[in-house]
Design an enzyme around this catalytic site. Structure first.
Site, short mmCIF file in Angstrom:
data_model
loop_
_atom_site.label_atom_id
_atom_site.label_comp_id
_atom_site.label_asym_id
_atom_site.label_seq_id
_atom_site.Cartn_x
_atom_site.Cartn_y
_atom_site.Cartn_z
CD GLU A 81 -9.88 -1.17 -0.25
OE1 GLU A 81 -8.74 -1.65 -0.33
OE2 GLU A 81 -10.70 -1.50 0.62
CD GLU A 94 -2.77 -1.17 2.52
OE1 GLU A 94 -2.74 -0.19 3.30
OE2 GLU A 94 -3.50 -2.16 2.69
O1 KIV Z 1 -6.45 -7.41 1.53
C1 KIV Z 1 -7.25 -7.34 0.57
O2 KIV Z 1 -8.18 -8.15 0.43
C2 KIV Z 1 -7.04 -6.30 -0.42
C3 KIV Z 1 -8.10 -6.11 -1.46
C4 KIV Z 1 -9.32 -5.55 -0.86
C5 KIV Z 1 -7.62 -5.30 -2.61
O3 KIV Z 1 -6.05 -5.61 -0.35
NA NA Z 2 -4.84 -5.79 1.54
#
Ligand code: KIV
Ligand code: NA
Length: 277
Positions: free
Chosen positions: A183, A116
């Site tokens: 997201e 991220e």
């Molecule tokens: O951890 C997860 O499931 C994610 C998705 C929502 C993209 O990062």
């Molecule tokens: Na994630």
């Protein structure tokens, strides 16, 4: 069918062939998704919430991620397996980022990793990509920043935030990311980002203009009831099917209709006669 790879997923954007991604955390579920033909399986750190029952993703460890990634990888023949780098496995240094990305590949058998953040983690992205590990970036509502965002909130709504998101997307592309997950981003903003990037965008709560979509499988199957975001489409209501199956099983034990003769093993009657006498 051929194997999905970083290159094949990037080709899908060029060919206008939308990318499908689902999360999975175990062998049996991953195998079903792989057989169904999904392009990518994400072993998300969302496993902290949907599998382990934590309130957010912050407690997830490298050991959790490796354990679940290895299980998913054993179930996949064709899917591109992406594993999340958990909170504090890459923010601390470029060195930590490369070592931990390497562990997800070596010990977990992931094909790629995801982390991220935008500009602030570009040194990590570049170093991981230089180590020949494909990397997917995650922008917008990034759950590992929950304490800094003050909750799970839509990102990029005002002009400054939208410009920052576009700049971050360009920066992670320049750093070598294979694709970008967006997201909780307004649909028209993801449309702009999708046009500006040559790498694919994969949306979750980011509208229909992304090059692909991802959902958490417990959300799309109706299994996780703690919290269902607006962007979730329920493709089945397995939660209530599971609960009624569990109830039926309990009842059949109580009234002795289960197990039946067909579930039981036989023994020679002569042996029984001797045992009884
Ligand atoms: O951890 C997860 O499931 C994610 C998705 C929502 C993209 O990062
Ligand atoms: Na994630």
């Amino acid at each position: 069918r051929s194997k999905n790879t970083a290159a094949s997923i990037q080709n899908q954007k060029r060919n206008g062939d939308k990318i499908s991604m689902l999360t999975a955390y175990d062998y049996s579920t991953a195998k079903l998704m792989d057989e169904a033909g999904v392009n990518c399986i994400l072993v998300g750190d969302s496993l902290g919430m949907v599998m382990l029952g934590y309130e957010n993703t912050l407690s997830v460890t490298m050991e959790d991620m490796i354990h679940h990634t290895a299980a998913v990888a054993r179930g996949c023949k064709y899917a591109f397996v992406v594993a999340d780098l958990p909170f504090m496995s890459y923010q601390t240094s470029v060195y930590d980022a490369v070592v931990n990305a390497g562990r997800l590949v070596k010990e977990g058998n992931a094909h790629a990793v995801k982390l991220e953040g935008g500009k602030e983690v570009c040194p990590q992205i570049k170093a991981i990509v230089d180590a020949k590990i494909p990397l997917i970036s995650h922008l917008g509502m990034t759950p590992q920043s929950i304490n800094s965002f003050g909750g799970f909130k839509v990102q990029g709504k005002d002009e400054a935030a939208a410009i920052k998101l576009i700049d971050d997307a360009k920066a992670v592309e320049a750093a070598g990311a294979t694709a970008v997950v967006l997201e909780c981003v307004p649909a028209e903003l993801s449309k702009i980002i999708t046009k500006k990037l040559s790498i694919p965008t994969i949306g979750i709560g980011a509208g229909k203009y992304c090059d692909g979509q991802v959902l958490v499988y417990q959300d799309m199957l109706g299994i996780y009831s703690d919290f269902t975001p607006k962007f979730v489409q329920k493709y089945a209501d397995l939660g209530s099917e599971m609960k009624s199956a569990f109830k039926k099983y309990i009842c059949e034990i109580k009234d002795s209709t289960f197990p039946g003769l067909e579930h039981s093993y036989k023994i020679d009657e002569a042996v029984i006669d001797k045992l009884i006498s």
